[in-house]
Scaffold this motif. Structure first.
Motif, short mmCIF file in Angstrom:
data_model
loop_
_atom_site.label_atom_id
_atom_site.label_comp_id
_atom_site.label_asym_id
_atom_site.label_seq_id
_atom_site.Cartn_x
_atom_site.Cartn_y
_atom_site.Cartn_z
N TRP A 49 16.25 4.25 4.73
CA TRP A 49 14.90 3.72 4.58
C TRP A 49 14.10 4.02 5.84
O TRP A 49 12.96 4.48 5.78
N PHE A 83 10.61 5.79 5.70
CA PHE A 83 9.45 4.90 5.63
C PHE A 83 9.18 4.10 6.90
O PHE A 83 8.29 3.27 6.92
N SER A 112 9.78 -1.02 9.52
CA SER A 112 9.14 -2.30 9.21
C SER A 112 9.95 -3.10 8.19
O SER A 112 10.13 -2.66 7.05
N LYS A 113 10.41 -4.28 8.62
CA LYS A 113 11.14 -5.15 7.69
C LYS A 113 10.22 -5.62 6.57
O LYS A 113 10.63 -5.70 5.41
N ALA A 114 8.98 -5.95 6.93
CA ALA A 114 8.03 -6.44 5.92
C ALA A 114 7.81 -5.40 4.83
O ALA A 114 7.79 -5.74 3.63
N LYS A 115 7.67 -4.13 5.22
CA LYS A 115 7.47 -3.06 4.24
C LYS A 115 8.71 -2.91 3.35
O LYS A 115 8.60 -2.75 2.13
N ARG A 116 9.88 -3.00 3.94
CA ARG A 116 11.15 -2.88 3.19
C ARG A 116 11.28 -4.03 2.20
O ARG A 116 11.61 -3.84 1.04
N TYR A 117 11.04 -5.26 2.67
CA TYR A 117 11.17 -6.43 1.80
C TYR A 117 10.11 -6.42 0.69
O TYR A 117 10.40 -6.78 -0.45
N ALA A 118 8.89 -5.98 1.02
CA ALA A 118 7.84 -5.90 0.00
C ALA A 118 8.22 -4.89 -1.08
O ALA A 118 8.05 -5.16 -2.27
N ALA A 119 8.74 -3.74 -0.66
CA ALA A 119 9.15 -2.72 -1.63
C ALA A 119 10.30 -3.23 -2.50
O ALA A 119 10.30 -3.01 -3.72
#
Length: 181
Positions: free
Chosen positions: A111, A115, A118-125
């Motif tokens: 990831w 991408f 960013s943890k936030a981006k990973r969790y959002a996805a």
């Protein structure tokens, strides 16, 4: 664990579940959880009739002759406990492996390479992807475990169609998202 041993073990567990209890499927339990939470806030959502059956002011919980309302009113049933056990089993498995760092578990290298970190981006996805799969599963009247795993074991046509559709969408999506460098 070697994937072949894990696959055989999973097959045996699924076979025993179908043989001894019922086919495995869990997406309905999200509806039951919603009903439990809603009923905790508004006790008029689920009611028991004079003949001892359950119903709901919500048409979805009232369908199947109040089966969903009954399960939301009395959640300690096989299916709900099964979902809780899945979460606990997955956590125990992840903790027992201990190979990856907490950072690697939250934002895997593949990831990060594609991408960013960013943890936030990973969790959002992950949330959006999970929501889409769950929404589609409920539209189809089942879930991945119900259609794919239990359905294939029972040689259900819908199980084969769902599996072909799931992999037919997942493989190109993965190839697009995780392009080889």
């Amino acid at each position: 664990m070697d994937w072949k041993i894990g696959g055989v073990a999973l097959g045996i567990v699924f076979f025993l579940a179908v043989l001894l209890v019922k086919p495995i499927g869990v997406s309905t339990q999200f509806v039951i959880l919603d009903g439990i939470a809603w009923n905790a806030v508004d006790s008029s959502v689920i009611t028991q009739t004079e003949d001892g059956k359950y119903t709901s002011t919500n048409p979805y919980l009232a369908k199947s002759h109040g089966k969903y309302a009954k399960h939301a009113a009395n959640p300690l049933n096989y299916s709900f406990v099964f979902v809780i056990a899945m979460v606990l089993g997955a956590a125990a498995s992840a903790l027992s492996r201990g190979r990856e760092s907490a950072e690697e578990r939250s934002v895997p290298q593949i990831w990060r390479a594609n991408f960013g970190d960013s943890k936030a981006k990973r969790y959002a996805a992950a949330f959006v992807g999970g929501f889409i799969v769950l929404y589609g599963a409920r539209l189809a009247g089942g879930c991945t475990s119900g259609h794919m795993m239990s359905g294939l074991m029972q040689t259900s046509l819908s199980g084969y169609l769902f599996t072909l559709g799931a992999f037919g969408a997942a493989i190109p999506t993965a190839m697009i998202m995780y392009k080889r460098s």
